[in-house]
Enzyme design. Structure first.
Site, PDB file in Angstrom:
ATOM      1  N   SER A  41       7.730   3.588  -1.788  1.00  0.00           N
ATOM      2  CA  SER A  41       8.465   4.413  -2.769  1.00  0.00           C
ATOM      3  C   SER A  41       9.828   3.803  -3.082  1.00  0.00           C
ATOM      4  O   SER A  41      10.238   3.736  -4.246  1.00  0.00           O
ATOM      5  CB  SER A  41       8.606   5.854  -2.277  1.00  0.00           C
ATOM      6  OG  SER A  41       9.282   5.893  -1.054  1.00  0.00           O
ATOM      7  N   ALA A  42      10.529   3.325  -2.057  1.00  0.00           N
ATOM      8  CA  ALA A  42      11.851   2.720  -2.298  1.00  0.00           C
ATOM      9  C   ALA A  42      11.703   1.427  -3.093  1.00  0.00           C
ATOM     10  O   ALA A  42      12.498   1.140  -3.997  1.00  0.00           O
ATOM     11  CB  ALA A  42      12.561   2.449  -0.963  1.00  0.00           C
ATOM     12  N   ALA A  43      10.663   0.642  -2.785  1.00  0.00           N
ATOM     13  CA  ALA A  43      10.472  -0.637  -3.478  1.00  0.00           C
ATOM     14  C   ALA A  43      10.130  -0.409  -4.955  1.00  0.00           C
ATOM     15  O   ALA A  43      10.653  -1.110  -5.835  1.00  0.00           O
ATOM     16  CB  ALA A  43       9.376  -1.444  -2.797  1.00  0.00           C
ATOM     17  N   GLY A  57       7.580   1.207   2.911  1.00  0.00           N
ATOM     18  CA  GLY A  57       8.679   1.336   1.949  1.00  0.00           C
ATOM     19  C   GLY A  57       8.252   1.278   0.497  1.00  0.00           C
ATOM     20  O   GLY A  57       9.056   0.929  -0.377  1.00  0.00           O
ATOM     21  N   ASP A  72      15.176   2.562   4.192  1.00  0.00           N
ATOM     22  CA  ASP A  72      14.255   1.806   3.325  1.00  0.00           C
ATOM     23  C   ASP A  72      15.027   1.155   2.181  1.00  0.00           C
ATOM     24  O   ASP A  72      14.894  -0.049   1.931  1.00  0.00           O
ATOM     25  CB  ASP A  72      13.176   2.729   2.738  1.00  0.00           C
ATOM     26  CG  ASP A  72      12.148   3.153   3.773  1.00  0.00           C
ATOM     27  OD1 ASP A  72      12.414   2.965   4.967  1.00  0.00           O
ATOM     28  OD2 ASP A  72      11.090   3.666   3.380  1.00  0.00           O
ATOM     29  N   PRO A 127       0.844  -1.196   0.000  1.00  0.00           N
ATOM     30  CA  PRO A 127       0.000   0.000   0.000  1.00  0.00           C
ATOM     31  C   PRO A 127       0.882   1.249   0.000  1.00  0.00           C
ATOM     32  O   PRO A 127       1.832   1.329   0.797  1.00  0.00           O
ATOM     33  CB  PRO A 127      -0.825  -0.122   1.290  1.00  0.00           C
ATOM     34  CG  PRO A 127      -0.258  -1.253   2.050  1.00  0.00           C
ATOM     35  CD  PRO A 127       0.698  -2.018   1.199  1.00  0.00           C
TER      36      PRO A 127
HETATM   37  O1  PMV Z   1       7.531   6.073   6.090  1.00  0.00           O
HETATM   38  P1  PMV Z   1       8.697   5.285   5.631  1.00  0.00           P
HETATM   39  O2  PMV Z   1       8.418   3.845   5.391  1.00  0.00           O
HETATM   40  O3  PMV Z   1       9.351   5.912   4.434  1.00  0.00           O
HETATM   41  O4  PMV Z   1       9.778   5.307   6.807  1.00  0.00           O
HETATM   42  C1  PMV Z   1      10.341   6.541   7.209  1.00  0.00           C
HETATM   43  C2  PMV Z   1      11.346   6.330   8.290  1.00  0.00           C
HETATM   44  C3  PMV Z   1      11.872   7.629   8.878  1.00  0.00           C
HETATM   45  O5  PMV Z   1      12.825   7.281   9.873  1.00  0.00           O
HETATM   46  C4  PMV Z   1      10.749   8.416   9.536  1.00  0.00           C
HETATM   47  C5  PMV Z   1      12.526   8.530   7.848  1.00  0.00           C
HETATM   48  C6  PMV Z   1      13.841   7.998   7.322  1.00  0.00           C
HETATM   49  O6  PMV Z   1      14.291   8.535   6.309  1.00  0.00           O
HETATM   50  O7  PMV Z   1      14.452   7.100   7.925  1.00  0.00           O
END
Ligand code: PMV
Length: 324
Positions: free
Chosen positions: A113-115, A111, A156, A105
């Site tokens: 966007s990274a995935a 993660g 991520d 989702p």
């Molecule tokens: O929301 P996500 O899955 O992109 O996780 C962010 C994690 C943070 O520590 C809040 C930001 C980061 O860049 O590590």
């Protein structure tokens, strides 16, 4: 026209895939150089397919279907990476189309966007017949993450590219470690988008305007992450659970939780969880809870669903996270 059905394939098809991730402990403080622990999330996946197809580059994904040149700002990270990679190959930005299918989702702290970036980078390198090193994969993924999140810690991209549990400290070599914990993790999705960029910016402002308290909270999160590592290594789920709840209280004080997340965290604790907290950026998105056995995990999952969670996942910690 549906490119997936009607495309004229003249350059073959390439596929890149990637999984999601869950941060167990250390979100936000990881941006300040403190340690965090994140686990790969195999239950949710991204698949990017690249098709050879005459004409301008097209993209079909959650946010946009049409020419890459008309892509909305929300996928600017991905667009810039696609352009950058093609340019670095000295190829023309034409004659292919990109289709992205994802069960992660979006904007829920898993993660996504990274995935999406990692699956697409893998697909593009394959499509153009280039070797992809892990360093290059991380470089492009982090470029996308910077555009999406502003000031990402890189956690991520690190976890998703390696598909290994990591004890992560920004800028330091990756430290995979084995889980030795008899416990179950439940992930609960609020169904609402998280706001990682806003949350990271909010913490920065908090730390700037309340330097003493801000420093104290970040250092507390550091202590919690160190103790969490120790509790995992000594197979002490009760202690890990308490640490998770402590982390949630601090994250709430830093302003990155919200009523919906707090309600699901309380529900999980009332239903017998050893601990519970938000995961990822917060301000929406997902929460996690720890249970000592599968039966308790099932009960907690059911309570979360009854209380409005859109979806839940359960896994034994140390195993791949799988659908409930
Ligand atoms: O929301 P996500 O899955 O992109 O996780 C962010 C994690 C943070 O520590 C809040 C930001 C980061 O860049 O590590």
């Amino acid at each position: 026209m549906d490119n997936k059905i009607n495309c004229k394939i003249d350059n073959g098809i390439s596929v890149g895939t990637a999984i999601g991730k869950v941060i167990l402990i250390g979100e936000h403080s990881v941006v300040y150089g403190k340690p965090a622990i994140a686990v790969p999330f195999h239950a949710a996946k991204v698949k990017t397919t690249i098709y050879g197809r005459k004409g301008p580059v097209g993209i079909d994904c959650f946010y946009h279907k049409g020419p890459l040149t008309d892509a909305p700002r929300v996928i600017d990270g991905l667009t810039q990476v696609i352009k950058g990679i093609v340019h670095s190959f000295s190829e023309e930005l034409e004659d292919f189309s990109i289709s992205i299918e994802s069960t992660i989702p979006p904007e829920r702290g898993m993660g996504s966007s990274a995935a999406v970036a990692i699956a697409t980078i893998r697909g593009l390198y394959d499509f153009f017949g280039r070797m992809l090193t892990h360093e290059e994969l991380l470089k492009w993924a982090n470029m996308s993450e910077k555009i999406v999140h502003g000031n990402p810690s890189g956690i991520d991209a690190a976890v998703i590219s390696r598909e290994k549990t990591l004890f992560y400290i920004k800028g330091e070599p990756f430290m995979p470690f084995e889980f030795n914990l008899n416990a179950y993790l439940i992930v609960g999705d609020t169904g609402r988008k998280g706001k990682t960029k806003d949350a990271v910016e909010g913490v920065r402002k908090y730390v700037e305007t309340n330097p003493r308290k801000g420093k104290y909270y970040i250092e507390e999160l550091e202590r919690i992450a160190m103790e969490a590592k120790d509790s995992i290594e000594s197979n002490d789920p009760e202690r890990l659970g308490r640490l998770m709840t402590e982390a949630h209280i601090i994250l709430d004080r830093l302003g990155v939780s919200d009523d919906g997340l707090n309600a699901l965290v309380s529900k999980a604790l009332d239903s017998g969880a050893l601990g519970a907290k938000l995961t990822g950026g917060g301000k929406g998105g997902c929460m996690i809870a720890l249970a000592s056995n599968k039966e308790e995990a099932d009960n907690i999952s059911k309570s979360l669903l009854d209380s409005g969670a859109k979806n839940t996942w359960i896994s034994r910690l140390g195993d791949d996270l799988v659908d409930k």
